[in-house]
Design a protein around this motif. Structure first.
Motif, PDB file in Angstrom:
ATOM      1  N   UNK A   1       0.849  -1.177   0.000  1.00 31.53           N
ATOM      2  CA  UNK A   1       0.000   0.000   0.000  1.00 31.53           C
ATOM      3  C   UNK A   1       0.891   1.234   0.000  1.00 31.53           C
ATOM      4  N   UNK A   2       0.346   2.340  -0.449  1.00 33.11           N
ATOM      5  CA  UNK A   2       1.093   3.586  -0.558  1.00 33.11           C
ATOM      6  C   UNK A   2       0.622   4.558   0.514  1.00 33.11           C
ATOM      7  N   UNK A   3       1.555   5.267   1.096  1.00 30.11           N
ATOM      8  CA  UNK A   3       1.243   6.314   2.054  1.00 30.11           C
ATOM      9  C   UNK A   3       2.157   7.504   1.783  1.00 30.11           C
ATOM     10  N   UNK A   4       1.688   8.683   2.152  1.00 28.86           N
ATOM     11  CA  UNK A   4       2.537   9.862   2.124  1.00 28.86           C
ATOM     12  C   UNK A   4       3.378   9.856   3.389  1.00 28.86           C
ATOM     13  N   UNK A   5       4.344  10.743   3.478  1.00 30.00           N
ATOM     14  CA  UNK A   5       5.252  10.747   4.618  1.00 30.00           C
ATOM     15  C   UNK A   5       4.530  10.947   5.949  1.00 30.00           C
ATOM     16  N   UNK A   6       3.368  11.606   5.932  1.00 30.02           N
ATOM     17  CA  UNK A   6       2.630  11.826   7.177  1.00 30.02           C
ATOM     18  C   UNK A   6       1.622  10.716   7.468  1.00 30.02           C
TER      19      UNK A   6
ATOM     20  N   UNK B   1       6.328   9.798  -1.261  1.00 23.26           N
ATOM     21  CA  UNK B   1       5.482   8.620  -1.072  1.00 23.26           C
ATOM     22  C   UNK B   1       6.299   7.464  -0.505  1.00 23.26           C
ATOM     23  N   UNK B   2       5.629   6.602   0.235  1.00 23.49           N
ATOM     24  CA  UNK B   2       6.239   5.407   0.811  1.00 23.49           C
ATOM     25  C   UNK B   2       5.385   4.203   0.425  1.00 23.49           C
ATOM     26  N   UNK B   3       6.031   3.112   0.121  1.00 22.96           N
ATOM     27  CA  UNK B   3       5.312   1.865  -0.127  1.00 22.96           C
ATOM     28  C   UNK B   3       5.679   0.905   0.983  1.00 22.96           C
ATOM     29  N   UNK B   4       4.653   0.413   1.661  1.00 21.73           N
ATOM     30  CA  UNK B   4       4.862  -0.429   2.833  1.00 21.73           C
ATOM     31  C   UNK B   4       4.010  -1.685   2.729  1.00 21.73           C
TER      32      UNK B   4
END
Length: 166
Positions: free
Chosen positions: A102-107, A154-157
């Motif tokens: 899933x993708x998230x923004x830095x916050x 963006x971050x993928x985790x």
């Protein structure tokens, strides 16, 4: 004294995005992103073929005017696909869902349509202009981010690990 957040659902910047604090979020992310890209590319090719047939039929009714869209059909389909899926509620394309990302923004927020559309544009531009070797950047970043991820924040985790943490 800090003012109260504007929204009761506002989420402060979490320490758990730090790979040193929570390394499980980033386990196997790069290899799963490669597999997700392959799945998404096949989906894009299928959607592009369908859009091409529709443009072909429309071209008959518009005396060939719609056929001018053939040069832009893949970029348009890619932007709409990424914007709708990556910018949607699950914050993941179909390939990412299949691989558990899933993708998230830095916050910690989910990206919207604009960030998701910019993500695919920057991906294809960086790979086209700087060669696919630009993807090696992910091997040297703590959060396994690629160049276009760094630009957009963006971050993928791992989705399963993220669900357990929240």
């Amino acid at each position: 004294m800090q003012p109260a957040p504007l929204s009761p659902t506002a989420v402060p910047l979490r320490d758990s995005w730090d790979p040193l604090a929570e390394p499980r979020l980033y386990d196997g992310v790069l290899s799963r992103r490669v597999l997700a890209f392959c799945v998404d590319f096949c989906v894009l090719l299928t959607l592009t073929a369908l859009a091409s047939v529709i443009i072909g039929v429309l071209g008959i009714f518009t005396f060939g005017l719609a056929w001018l869209l053939y040069g832009m059909v893949f970029p348009i389909v890619a932007i709409l696909y990424s914007g709708a899926t990556l910018g949607g509620d699950r914050a993941a394309t179909w390939g990412m869902r299949l691989t558990g990302l899933t993708c998230r923004l830095a916050d910690g927020a989910r990206p919207g349509f604009v960030v998701a559309a910019a993500h695919v544009v920057f991906l294809y531009l960086s790979v086209s202009i700087l060669t696919p070797l630009v993807l090696v950047v992910g091997l040297f970043t703590r959060r396994k981010q690629l160049l276009h991820d760094l630009v957009l924040g963006t971050l993928f985790v791992d989705r399963g690990t993220l669900d357990r943490l929240t």
